[in-house]
Design a protein around this motif. Structure first.
Motif, mmCIF file in Angstrom:
data_model
loop_
_atom_site.group_PDB
_atom_site.id
_atom_site.type_symbol
_atom_site.label_atom_id
_atom_site.label_comp_id
_atom_site.label_asym_id
_atom_site.label_seq_id
_atom_site.Cartn_x
_atom_site.Cartn_y
_atom_site.Cartn_z
ATOM 1 N N LEU A 287 0.832 -1.206 0.000
ATOM 2 C CA LEU A 287 0.000 0.000 0.000
ATOM 3 C C LEU A 287 0.865 1.255 0.000
ATOM 4 C CD1 LEU A 287 -2.874 -1.032 2.415
ATOM 5 C CD2 LEU A 287 -3.042 -0.615 -0.051
ATOM 6 N N GLN A 288 1.974 1.229 0.730
ATOM 7 C CA GLN A 288 2.887 2.374 0.731
ATOM 8 C C GLN A 288 3.451 2.614 -0.670
ATOM 9 O OE1 GLN A 288 5.756 1.117 3.629
ATOM 10 N NE2 GLN A 288 4.599 1.955 5.376
ATOM 11 N N VAL A 289 3.874 1.545 -1.315
ATOM 12 C CA VAL A 289 4.404 1.650 -2.674
ATOM 13 C C VAL A 289 3.346 2.218 -3.606
ATOM 14 C CG1 VAL A 289 5.141 0.279 -4.687
ATOM 15 C CG2 VAL A 289 6.166 -0.148 -2.438
ATOM 16 N N LEU A 290 2.147 1.674 -3.555
ATOM 17 C CA LEU A 290 1.085 2.117 -4.448
ATOM 18 C C LEU A 290 0.714 3.570 -4.177
ATOM 19 C CD1 LEU A 290 -0.346 0.844 -6.780
ATOM 20 C CD2 LEU A 290 -2.173 0.157 -5.243
ATOM 21 N N LEU B 178 11.149 5.053 0.349
ATOM 22 C CA LEU B 178 10.826 3.935 1.237
ATOM 23 C C LEU B 178 12.052 3.140 1.673
ATOM 24 C CD1 LEU B 178 7.602 2.643 -0.558
ATOM 25 C CD2 LEU B 178 7.750 4.075 1.486
ATOM 26 N N GLY B 179 13.219 3.531 1.178
ATOM 27 C CA GLY B 179 14.446 2.829 1.556
ATOM 28 C C GLY B 179 14.596 1.460 0.917
ATOM 29 N N ILE B 180 14.060 1.309 -0.300
ATOM 30 C CA ILE B 180 14.165 0.056 -1.045
ATOM 31 C C ILE B 180 14.612 0.378 -2.463
ATOM 32 C CG2 ILE B 180 12.469 -1.196 0.351
ATOM 33 C CD1 ILE B 180 10.348 -0.599 -1.751
ATOM 34 N N SER B 181 15.002 -0.622 -3.212
ATOM 35 C CA SER B 181 15.459 -0.378 -4.585
ATOM 36 C C SER B 181 14.279 -0.242 -5.543
ATOM 37 C CB SER B 181 16.353 -1.534 -5.049
ATOM 38 O OG SER B 181 15.572 -2.693 -5.295
ATOM 39 N N GLY B 182 14.558 0.358 -6.684
ATOM 40 C CA GLY B 182 13.541 0.447 -7.730
ATOM 41 C C GLY B 182 13.099 -0.925 -8.199
ATOM 42 N N HIS B 183 14.021 -1.891 -8.186
ATOM 43 C CA HIS B 183 13.673 -3.261 -8.564
ATOM 44 C C HIS B 183 12.676 -3.860 -7.567
ATOM 45 C CE1 HIS B 183 14.078 -7.208 -10.364
ATOM 46 N NE2 HIS B 183 14.249 -7.703 -9.156
ATOM 47 N N THR B 184 12.872 -3.583 -6.295
ATOM 48 C CA THR B 184 11.936 -4.077 -5.278
ATOM 49 C C THR B 184 10.568 -3.426 -5.457
ATOM 50 O OG1 THR B 184 13.752 -4.478 -3.745
ATOM 51 C CG2 THR B 184 11.544 -4.334 -2.784
ATOM 52 N N VAL B 185 10.555 -2.144 -5.798
ATOM 53 C CA VAL B 185 9.281 -1.462 -6.080
ATOM 54 C C VAL B 185 8.576 -2.163 -7.237
ATOM 55 C CG1 VAL B 185 8.219 0.684 -6.893
ATOM 56 C CG2 VAL B 185 10.043 0.763 -5.171
ATOM 57 N N LYS B 186 9.332 -2.488 -8.286
ATOM 58 C CA LYS B 186 8.760 -3.181 -9.444
ATOM 59 C C LYS B 186 8.163 -4.530 -9.024
ATOM 60 C CE LYS B 186 9.919 -4.780 -14.079
ATOM 61 N NZ LYS B 186 10.968 -4.869 -15.098
ATOM 62 N N SER B 187 8.851 -5.244 -8.148
ATOM 63 C CA SER B 187 8.345 -6.528 -7.650
ATOM 64 C C SER B 187 7.050 -6.337 -6.864
ATOM 65 C CB SER B 187 9.382 -7.210 -6.765
ATOM 66 O OG SER B 187 10.516 -7.549 -7.517
ATOM 67 N N HIS B 188 7.019 -5.311 -6.026
ATOM 68 C CA HIS B 188 5.792 -5.014 -5.269
ATOM 69 C C HIS B 188 4.642 -4.700 -6.233
ATOM 70 C CE1 HIS B 188 7.128 -5.172 -1.154
ATOM 71 N NE2 HIS B 188 8.092 -4.284 -1.348
ATOM 72 N N LEU B 189 4.913 -3.894 -7.249
ATOM 73 C CA LEU B 189 3.869 -3.533 -8.206
ATOM 74 C C LEU B 189 3.343 -4.756 -8.948
ATOM 75 C CD1 LEU B 189 5.340 -0.205 -9.598
ATOM 76 C CD2 LEU B 189 3.350 -0.473 -8.090
ATOM 77 N N HIS B 190 4.225 -5.687 -9.262
ATOM 78 C CA HIS B 190 3.795 -6.922 -9.923
ATOM 79 C C HIS B 190 2.869 -7.723 -9.003
ATOM 80 C CE1 HIS B 190 3.888 -10.468 -12.446
ATOM 81 N NE2 HIS B 190 4.209 -11.169 -11.381
ATOM 82 N N ARG B 191 3.259 -7.868 -7.740
ATOM 83 C CA ARG B 191 2.420 -8.614 -6.789
ATOM 84 C C ARG B 191 1.084 -7.916 -6.545
ATOM 85 N NH1 ARG B 191 7.439 -9.466 -4.474
ATOM 86 N NH2 ARG B 191 7.122 -7.904 -2.855
ATOM 87 N N ILE B 192 1.109 -6.592 -6.512
ATOM 88 C CA ILE B 192 -0.132 -5.824 -6.344
ATOM 89 C C ILE B 192 -1.061 -6.101 -7.521
ATOM 90 C CG2 ILE B 192 -1.094 -3.489 -6.395
ATOM 91 C CD1 ILE B 192 1.528 -2.637 -4.865
ATOM 92 N N ALA B 193 -0.537 -6.012 -8.732
ATOM 93 C CA ALA B 193 -1.353 -6.252 -9.931
ATOM 94 C C ALA B 193 -1.938 -7.660 -9.927
ATOM 95 C CB ALA B 193 -0.522 -6.015 -11.195
ATOM 96 N N THR C 4 12.028 4.698 -9.005
ATOM 97 C CA THR C 4 13.270 5.107 -8.352
ATOM 98 C C THR C 4 13.004 6.018 -7.154
ATOM 99 O OG1 THR C 4 14.453 4.929 -10.453
ATOM 100 C CG2 THR C 4 15.515 6.217 -8.715
ATOM 101 N N THR C 5 12.174 7.038 -7.361
ATOM 102 C CA THR C 5 11.900 7.958 -6.253
ATOM 103 C C THR C 5 11.045 7.297 -5.172
ATOM 104 O OG1 THR C 5 10.030 8.943 -7.434
ATOM 105 C CG2 THR C 5 12.158 10.048 -7.636
ATOM 106 N N THR C 6 10.169 6.401 -5.573
ATOM 107 C CA THR C 6 9.386 5.642 -4.588
ATOM 108 C C THR C 6 10.316 4.790 -3.743
ATOM 109 O OG1 THR C 6 7.403 5.601 -5.954
ATOM 110 C CG2 THR C 6 7.597 3.870 -4.295
#
Length: 81
Positions: A15-18, A34-49, A28-30
């Motif tokens: 939810l924080q990522v979204l 949040l103190g995580i990598s852009g790749h981790t954000v991408k992984s979160h977005l995939h799981r959210i979808a 990248t800025t997200t």
């Protein structure tokens, strides 16, 4: 027993990522916020979808707003682009 992705709720981190993405931030800025990598954000977005059966990130944002998981005024609190 494993809960199917389509039935599990979103985690607090997802939810924080979204929320950041919905406000107009990129991966990248997200991640930096949040103190995580852009790749981790991408992984979160995939799981959210997957969890929401969303076609893309914009669709995921719309679904979470409709479900009351993100504030309705998210569009009025977006960052300046």
């Amino acid at each position: 027993m494993t809960i199917p992705a389509s039935q599990r709720p979103l985690s607090e981190r997802e939810l924080q990522v979204l929320h950041h993405i919905a406000r107009g931030h990129n991966r990248t800025t997200t991640g930096a916020a949040l103190g995580i990598s852009g790749h981790t954000v991408k992984s979160h977005l995939h799981r959210i979808a997957m969890a929401l059966h969303a076609r893309n990130t914009a669709h995921a944002v719309a679904i979470t707003i409709r479900r009351g998981l993100l504030p309705n005024d998210i569009a009025t609190t977006t960052k300046e682009i």
